[in-house]
Enzyme design. Structure first.
Site, PDB file in Angstrom:
ATOM      1  N   HIS A  58       0.803  -1.233   0.000  1.00 40.69           N
ATOM      2  CA  HIS A  58       0.000   0.000   0.000  1.00 40.69           C
ATOM      3  C   HIS A  58       0.840   1.289   0.000  1.00 40.69           C
ATOM      4  O   HIS A  58       0.785   2.107   0.905  1.00 40.69           O
ATOM      5  CB  HIS A  58      -1.105   0.007   1.066  1.00 40.69           C
ATOM      6  CG  HIS A  58      -0.777  -0.545   2.419  1.00 40.69           C
ATOM      7  ND1 HIS A  58       0.201  -0.032   3.208  1.00 40.69           N
ATOM      8  CD2 HIS A  58      -1.341  -1.547   3.130  1.00 40.69           C
ATOM      9  CE1 HIS A  58       0.223  -0.691   4.340  1.00 40.69           C
ATOM     10  NE2 HIS A  58      -0.686  -1.630   4.322  1.00 40.69           N
TER      11      HIS A  58
ATOM     12  N   HIS B  51      -2.857 -10.836  14.122  1.00 44.73           N
ATOM     13  CA  HIS B  51      -3.103  -9.616  13.346  1.00 44.73           C
ATOM     14  C   HIS B  51      -3.923  -9.991  12.124  1.00 44.73           C
ATOM     15  O   HIS B  51      -3.630 -10.988  11.467  1.00 44.73           O
ATOM     16  CB  HIS B  51      -1.737  -9.042  12.955  1.00 44.73           C
ATOM     17  CG  HIS B  51      -1.755  -7.792  12.137  1.00 44.73           C
ATOM     18  ND1 HIS B  51      -2.742  -6.834  12.216  1.00 44.73           N
ATOM     19  CD2 HIS B  51      -0.854  -7.322  11.234  1.00 44.73           C
ATOM     20  CE1 HIS B  51      -2.446  -5.849  11.393  1.00 44.73           C
ATOM     21  NE2 HIS B  51      -1.318  -6.120  10.775  1.00 44.73           N
TER      22      HIS B  51
ATOM     23  N   GLU C 141      -4.484  -8.202   9.294  1.00 45.97           N
ATOM     24  CA  GLU C 141      -4.192  -7.657   7.962  1.00 45.97           C
ATOM     25  C   GLU C 141      -4.003  -8.826   6.980  1.00 45.97           C
ATOM     26  O   GLU C 141      -3.438  -9.868   7.348  1.00 45.97           O
ATOM     27  CB  GLU C 141      -2.961  -6.739   7.998  1.00 45.97           C
ATOM     28  CG  GLU C 141      -2.851  -5.935   6.713  1.00 45.97           C
ATOM     29  CD  GLU C 141      -2.023  -4.659   6.805  1.00 45.97           C
ATOM     30  OE1 GLU C 141      -1.305  -4.460   7.794  1.00 45.97           O
ATOM     31  OE2 GLU C 141      -2.105  -3.849   5.852  1.00 45.97           O
TER      32      GLU C 141
ATOM     33  N   ASP D  82      -2.075  -9.754   4.726  1.00 42.96           N
ATOM     34  CA  ASP D  82      -0.789 -10.421   4.463  1.00 42.96           C
ATOM     35  C   ASP D  82      -0.491 -11.482   5.527  1.00 42.96           C
ATOM     36  O   ASP D  82       0.437 -12.279   5.362  1.00 42.96           O
ATOM     37  CB  ASP D  82       0.371  -9.425   4.339  1.00 42.96           C
ATOM     38  CG  ASP D  82       0.469  -8.428   5.463  1.00 42.96           C
ATOM     39  OD1 ASP D  82      -0.564  -8.127   6.090  1.00 42.96           O
ATOM     40  OD2 ASP D  82       1.581  -7.936   5.732  1.00 42.96           O
TER      41      ASP D  82
ATOM     42  N   HIS E  45       0.695  -2.389  14.492  1.00 42.56           N
ATOM     43  CA  HIS E  45       0.337  -1.092  13.949  1.00 42.56           C
ATOM     44  C   HIS E  45      -1.152  -1.015  13.597  1.00 42.56           C
ATOM     45  O   HIS E  45      -1.605  -0.053  12.988  1.00 42.56           O
ATOM     46  CB  HIS E  45       1.186  -0.779  12.695  1.00 42.56           C
ATOM     47  CG  HIS E  45       0.844  -1.646  11.505  1.00 42.56           C
ATOM     48  ND1 HIS E  45       0.419  -1.106  10.322  1.00 42.56           N
ATOM     49  CD2 HIS E  45       0.816  -2.977  11.326  1.00 42.56           C
ATOM     50  CE1 HIS E  45       0.172  -2.083   9.452  1.00 42.56           C
ATOM     51  NE2 HIS E  45       0.405  -3.211  10.036  1.00 42.56           N
TER      52      HIS E  45
ATOM     53  N   ASP F 252       3.889  -7.804  13.174  1.00 44.79           N
ATOM     54  CA  ASP F 252       4.626  -6.845  12.344  1.00 44.79           C
ATOM     55  C   ASP F 252       5.766  -6.155  13.089  1.00 44.79           C
ATOM     56  O   ASP F 252       6.680  -5.616  12.454  1.00 44.79           O
ATOM     57  CB  ASP F 252       3.667  -5.777  11.811  1.00 44.79           C
ATOM     58  CG  ASP F 252       2.847  -6.272  10.626  1.00 44.79           C
ATOM     59  OD1 ASP F 252       3.383  -7.034   9.815  1.00 44.79           O
ATOM     60  OD2 ASP F 252       1.674  -5.894  10.531  1.00 44.79           O
TER      61      ASP F 252
ATOM     62  N   TYR G  54      11.413  -0.363   7.161  1.00 35.93           N
ATOM     63  CA  TYR G  54      10.113  -0.889   7.599  1.00 35.93           C
ATOM     64  C   TYR G  54       9.516   0.022   8.674  1.00 35.93           C
ATOM     65  O   TYR G  54       8.339   0.391   8.625  1.00 35.93           O
ATOM     66  CB  TYR G  54      10.275  -2.315   8.140  1.00 35.93           C
ATOM     67  CG  TYR G  54       8.961  -2.996   8.402  1.00 35.93           C
ATOM     68  CD1 TYR G  54       8.368  -3.789   7.429  1.00 35.93           C
ATOM     69  CD2 TYR G  54       8.271  -2.801   9.596  1.00 35.93           C
ATOM     70  CE1 TYR G  54       7.146  -4.387   7.646  1.00 35.93           C
ATOM     71  CE2 TYR G  54       7.048  -3.389   9.824  1.00 35.93           C
ATOM     72  CZ  TYR G  54       6.492  -4.184   8.850  1.00 35.93           C
ATOM     73  OH  TYR G  54       5.271  -4.771   9.063  1.00 35.93           O
TER      74      TYR G  54
ATOM     75  N   HIS H 254       7.474 -10.653   9.270  1.00 38.85           N
ATOM     76  CA  HIS H 254       8.143 -10.340   8.007  1.00 38.85           C
ATOM     77  C   HIS H 254       9.645 -10.429   8.228  1.00 38.85           C
ATOM     78  O   HIS H 254      10.158  -9.928   9.243  1.00 38.85           O
ATOM     79  CB  HIS H 254       7.848  -8.907   7.540  1.00 38.85           C
ATOM     80  CG  HIS H 254       6.426  -8.654   7.160  1.00 38.85           C
ATOM     81  ND1 HIS H 254       5.854  -9.137   6.004  1.00 38.85           N
ATOM     82  CD2 HIS H 254       5.455  -7.949   7.784  1.00 38.85           C
ATOM     83  CE1 HIS H 254       4.600  -8.734   5.931  1.00 38.85           C
ATOM     84  NE2 HIS H 254       4.318  -8.016   7.011  1.00 38.85           N
TER      85      HIS H 254
HETATM   86 FE1  FEO Z   1       0.112  -5.214   9.207  1.00 41.23          FE
HETATM   87 FE2  FEO Z   1       2.351  -7.295   7.789  1.00 41.23          FE
HETATM   88  O1  FEO Z   1       0.662  -6.513   8.036  1.00 41.23           O
END
Ligand code: FEO
Length: 400
Positions: free
Chosen positions: A24, A81, A83, A85, A148, A167, A195, A228
């Site tokens: 994004h 989380h 999100e 991903d 986040h 994250d 990041y 990640h």
């Molecule tokens: Fe907040 Fe890696 O997604």
């Protein structure tokens, strides 16, 4: 596509996305990323998070191998989380594994309902301080709201000295290495800052509070497993924590970022003269043309800089679109402790310096009066630009 044992009975079962280039608006070029998921085998075998739906085949292949081909061996799923991903494969996994329970935070439950609209999933809400037994191991949950997303939480397994952090502490690195100590340190440090600067920076106050809260819990951690990038173990646990504290503090350094766009090179010449003024005052300078540098790269360089100087020629009574995009992006990431200024050339109306100054002021940048120049800068105009560089340097040095 094998699972990777990261501790006794704990496996990395995530996916490497070598080709992802945008998150994004944050450019993942040139490295891509990973979506990490972890499997802990115990009486209650537990999966922590999933991956982005585009990486489902790789994830399911790795997960299936870790479970001897039988996904129904998964008893619990922890969703740290929502999100996509990390939760993108949740519906298919629930369908195939038929878990006994799915654990998520209170805000996670709301996000789960809003994303997946399932009423018959066996969801159990957990809050900070709650823990569950998996057999030999326990999972203690720590909500990290707004790190986040509102739903974000950390799963801490004391018996393994392992914190699965979602994250937090992530880096967008696609790599065959799984651990931070296997990577080039300069690449790792840059990826960590990048990041943080592009994802976590708006939540710096929350980051500092969370680091203090984690320190206050006296958790025994010898491995931080983010969702990640690379995993931190041993001495790298303190390295990751200390890096995050420094990122969140956003202390200014003797470094300036000059970001500009130009039509016929006049604003570019001004940028170079401003840069010379800063350099001669002992400030490290990064001059970044918006057409040659993605806005997330400029944001990364800005993160540890103390000054932001932005230039655009006047275009249709305003500024060039690349500069407008940069200002919008950077403002959203809430930089702190910056001085700055605006500059730009113009043909007849000359609004760009005022327009940029208003943007910078609205993001809390302490302004030095900018410079504008009609058409092509002459020796005198370039001298004014040089003086602007010197003035910004003086304002910056006063804050160091
Ligand atoms: Fe907040 Fe890696 O997604």
């Amino acid at each position: 596509m094998k699972p990777v044992a990261i501790k006794d009975n704990v496996f990395w079962v995530g996916a490497v996305d070598w080709n992802s280039r945008d998150f994004h608006g944050y450019s993942l070029s040139p490295m891509g990323t990973t979506y990490n998921a972890y499997l802990l085998k115990d009486t209650k075998t537990t999966l922590f998070d999933t991956v982005k739906h585009t990486s489902k085949p790789e994830f399911l292949c790795r997960l299936s191998q870790a479970l001897d081909g039988d996904l129904t061996k998964i008893d619990y799923i922890v969703v740290n989380h929502l999100e996509p991903d990390h939760a993108g494969c949740l519906p298919e996994l629930v369908e195939r594994a038929k878990p006994e329970k799915i654990f998520t935070s209170p805000m996670g439950k709301r996000a789960m309902d809003a994303h997946f609209h399932q009423t018959d999933w066996p969801v159990e809400v957990v809050k900070t301080g709650d823990s569950i037994s998996l057999g030999e191991n326990t999972v203690r949950f720590i909500e990290t709201r707004m790190l986040h997303w509102p739903d974000s939480m950390v799963s801490y397994i004391p018996e393994k000295k392992l914190a699965i952090c979602n994250d937090i502490f992530g880096q967008n690195i696609a790599s065959s290495a799984r651990f931070a100590d296997e990577a080039n340190r300069a690449v790792l440090e840059h990826a960590m800052r990048e990041y943080y600067a592009n994802i976590v920076n708006p939540y710096s106050a929350v980051t500092l509070k969370t680091l203090d809260a984690l320190a206050g819990m006296n958790l025994d951690i010898d491995m931080i497993a983010p969702d990640h990038g690379l995993i931190f173990r041993g001495d790298d646990v303190a390295y990751a924590m200390n890096s995050y504290r420094a990122f969140a503090e956003q202390k200014p350094t003797a470094k300036a970022v000059i970001a500009y766009d130009t039509m016929w090179h006049s604003t570019e010449k001004m940028a170079e003269a401003i840069g010379q003024g800063l350099e001669d005052a002992g400030i490290d300078v990064q001059i970044m043309w918006t057409k040659a540098n993605h806005h997330s790269r400029i944001q990364t360089e800005l993160h540890n800089a103390g000054a932001l100087i932005v230039g655009s020629p006047t275009h249709n009574n305003g500024i060039l679109p690349g500069v407008a995009a940069l200002l919008t992006y950077v403002k959203g990431l809430r930089p702190l402790n910056k001085v700055g200024a605006a500059f730009g050339s113009f043909g007849w109306s000359g609004e760009s310096v005022k327009c940029i100054s208003e943007h910078l002021e609205s993001m809390g940048v302490e302004l030095v009066e900018g410079v504008k120049c009609k058409h092509v800068p002459d020796h005198e105009a370039l001298g004014q630009c040089y003086d602007l560089g010197q003035a910004v340097a003086a304002a910056l040095k006063a804050k160091l």
